[in-house]
Design an enzyme around this catalytic site. Sequence first.
Site, PDB file in Angstrom:
ATOM      1  N   CYS A  37       0.791  -1.244   0.000  1.00 34.93           N
ATOM      2  CA  CYS A  37       0.000   0.000   0.000  1.00 34.93           C
ATOM      3  C   CYS A  37       0.814   1.280   0.000  1.00 34.93           C
ATOM      4  O   CYS A  37       0.331   2.315  -0.451  1.00 34.93           O
ATOM      5  CB  CYS A  37      -1.011  -0.001   1.141  1.00 34.93           C
TER       6      CYS A  37
ATOM      7  N   ARG B 260      -1.754   6.484   7.546  1.00 30.33           N
ATOM      8  CA  ARG B 260      -1.992   6.665   6.099  1.00 30.33           C
ATOM      9  C   ARG B 260      -1.655   8.077   5.656  1.00 30.33           C
ATOM     10  O   ARG B 260      -1.233   8.279   4.517  1.00 30.33           O
ATOM     11  CB  ARG B 260      -3.435   6.276   5.751  1.00 30.33           C
TER      12      ARG B 260
ATOM     13  N   SER C 123      -1.143   4.047  15.062  1.00 31.22           N
ATOM     14  CA  SER C 123      -1.008   5.497  14.942  1.00 31.22           C
ATOM     15  C   SER C 123      -2.149   6.268  15.605  1.00 31.22           C
ATOM     16  O   SER C 123      -1.916   7.212  16.357  1.00 31.22           O
ATOM     17  CB  SER C 123      -0.888   5.883  13.470  1.00 31.22           C
TER      18      SER C 123
ATOM     19  N   ARG D 267     -10.536  -1.133   2.868  1.00 28.50           N
ATOM     20  CA  ARG D 267      -9.776  -2.373   2.988  1.00 28.50           C
ATOM     21  C   ARG D 267     -10.612  -3.524   3.572  1.00 28.50           C
ATOM     22  O   ARG D 267     -10.083  -4.506   4.070  1.00 28.50           O
ATOM     23  CB  ARG D 267      -8.550  -2.154   3.869  1.00 28.50           C
TER      24      ARG D 267
ATOM     25  N   GLU E 245      -7.773 -16.592  12.042  1.00 29.56           N
ATOM     26  CA  GLU E 245      -6.678 -15.963  11.293  1.00 29.56           C
ATOM     27  C   GLU E 245      -5.328 -16.284  11.939  1.00 29.56           C
ATOM     28  O   GLU E 245      -4.351 -16.607  11.254  1.00 29.56           O
ATOM     29  CB  GLU E 245      -6.866 -14.434  11.245  1.00 29.56           C
TER      30      GLU E 245
ATOM     31  N   LYS F 179      -3.694  -6.304  15.907  1.00 24.96           N
ATOM     32  CA  LYS F 179      -3.651  -4.876  15.574  1.00 24.96           C
ATOM     33  C   LYS F 179      -5.023  -4.376  15.176  1.00 24.96           C
ATOM     34  O   LYS F 179      -5.676  -5.032  14.378  1.00 24.96           O
ATOM     35  CB  LYS F 179      -2.662  -4.720  14.421  1.00 24.96           C
TER      36      LYS F 179
ATOM     37  N   LYS G  66      -5.570  -8.603  11.920  1.00 31.25           N
ATOM     38  CA  LYS G  66      -5.517  -7.166  11.639  1.00 31.25           C
ATOM     39  C   LYS G  66      -6.913  -6.690  11.272  1.00 31.25           C
ATOM     40  O   LYS G  66      -7.488  -7.111  10.275  1.00 31.25           O
ATOM     41  CB  LYS G  66      -4.531  -6.901  10.510  1.00 31.25           C
TER      42      LYS G  66
ATOM     43  N   TYR H  89       4.797   3.794  18.704  1.00 32.27           N
ATOM     44  CA  TYR H  89       5.503   5.034  18.353  1.00 32.27           C
ATOM     45  C   TYR H  89       6.069   5.701  19.600  1.00 32.27           C
ATOM     46  O   TYR H  89       6.863   6.625  19.503  1.00 32.27           O
ATOM     47  CB  TYR H  89       4.544   5.991  17.608  1.00 32.27           C
TER      48      TYR H  89
HETATM   49  C1  PBG Z   1       0.318  -1.404   5.845  1.00 31.86           C
HETATM   50  C2  PBG Z   1       0.232  -1.047   7.270  1.00 31.86           C
HETATM   51  C3  PBG Z   1      -0.666  -0.176   7.903  1.00 31.86           C
HETATM   52  C4  PBG Z   1      -0.291  -0.120   9.223  1.00 31.86           C
HETATM   53  C5  PBG Z   1       0.792  -0.976   9.386  1.00 31.86           C
HETATM   54  N1  PBG Z   1       1.095  -1.550   8.176  1.00 31.86           N
HETATM   55  C6  PBG Z   1      -1.767   0.643   7.329  1.00 31.86           C
HETATM   56  C7  PBG Z   1      -2.992   0.027   6.830  1.00 31.86           C
HETATM   57  O1  PBG Z   1      -3.174  -1.184   6.848  1.00 31.86           O
HETATM   58  O2  PBG Z   1      -3.807   0.814   6.341  1.00 31.86           O
HETATM   59  C8  PBG Z   1      -0.944   0.737  10.258  1.00 31.86           C
HETATM   60  C9  PBG Z   1      -0.067   1.179  11.368  1.00 31.86           C
HETATM   61  C10 PBG Z   1      -0.578   2.314  12.189  1.00 31.86           C
HETATM   62  O3  PBG Z   1      -1.700   2.815  12.031  1.00 31.86           O
HETATM   63  O4  PBG Z   1       0.197   2.739  13.045  1.00 31.86           O
HETATM   64  N2  PBG Z   1      -0.640  -2.347   5.436  1.00 31.86           N
HETATM   65 ZN    ZN Z   2      -0.956  -2.444   3.185  1.00 31.55          ZN
END
Ligand code: PBG
Ligand code: ZN
Length: 323
Positions: free
Chosen positions: A122, A205, A274, A217, A233, A248, A195, A313
């Site tokens: 991505c 993002r 994030s 997604r 999963e 996550k 996830k 972070y």
């Molecule tokens: C890529 C990815 C993402 C995150 C980690 N790897 C973004 C997403 O899936 O949209 C999110 C990490 C975060 O929000 O700190 N696939």
């Molecule tokens: Zn991705």
Amino acid sequence: MTFPIHRMRRLRSTQTIRNLFQETCPQVSDFILPLFVSETLKAPEAIESMPGVYRHSFSSLIQEAEKAHSIGIQAILLFGLPQSKDSQATQAYRKEGVVQRATRLLKKNIPSLVVITDVCACEYTSHGHCGIIQGQDVTNDTTLKLLQKIAVSHAESGSDMMAPSDMMDGRIGAIRGALDRKGFINKPILSYAAKFSSVYYGPFRDAADSTPAFGDRKTYQMSAANSREALREIEMDIEEGADAVMVKPALTALDIIARAKERFLPPLWAYHVSGEYSMIKAAEKMKWLQPDVAMAESLLAIKRAGADRIVTYWAKEAAKFFK
Ligand code: PBG
Ligand code: ZN
């Protein structure tokens, strides 16, 4: 007999007594720091929606990683921000790609730091989806081939561990096979196993400029409504050869972390994402929350729920806070 017999407050009476009976004791090595590296930047650039987090240049990445490692952080999770994007994510598996170059630099300058690389498309696709698009959706099996190429290129650059975050079916087995065929039998896979599709990835993002240009997604990431599916999963990724599994986001999935810990034996990590970071930062900025304590409390809860390690972070600050 006098009541109460049990006085819970006995073990809370002083700080040292409380320390003595503290059940969950986070330490520096519990925290993994995610870092963003850009191919084009000459100096670090602040990410507006993630106060205190930066898009790094190659040189500021090394400095930041050195700083983290010097206070005891054992591993970083690396994300690349390429100069250009296309529909096939070709920048994701180039030998001279941003993550590949950054990984070589990191391993050369800080050999003992574990470099984990996020394997996904991505950040490299013009449409922002985590794979190859056909019609309006990501196709699973062509994306597997792409992921194999990305993972192999990371391994060839010296990445210590590959972390697929795409949520395609069968990716762990596919990536394991590709790595093994190239001789990388000892490179572990950390799977983003459960996830969830989450609004809490919003600031990430922004940072990676990876918001899907159309749709969302939800055909690959999981619904927040489902817990047994999350366990399936995780179970499947373990069967396919994941060395460690991750849940996550973290705070909205504490139940999954707790249940997965009881059910599965492989190492269990959580990603404090994030949005979870940024909403606390925002409240601190408004002076609605006391600085640091909310973040620490969140990380404690994630660890208490059963996470062996936490990607956050706030890793450097956490290392100091829990010292
Ligand atoms: C890529 C990815 C993402 C995150 C980690 N790897 C973004 C997403 O899936 O949209 C999110 C990490 C975060 O929000 O700190 N696939
Ligand atoms: Zn991705």
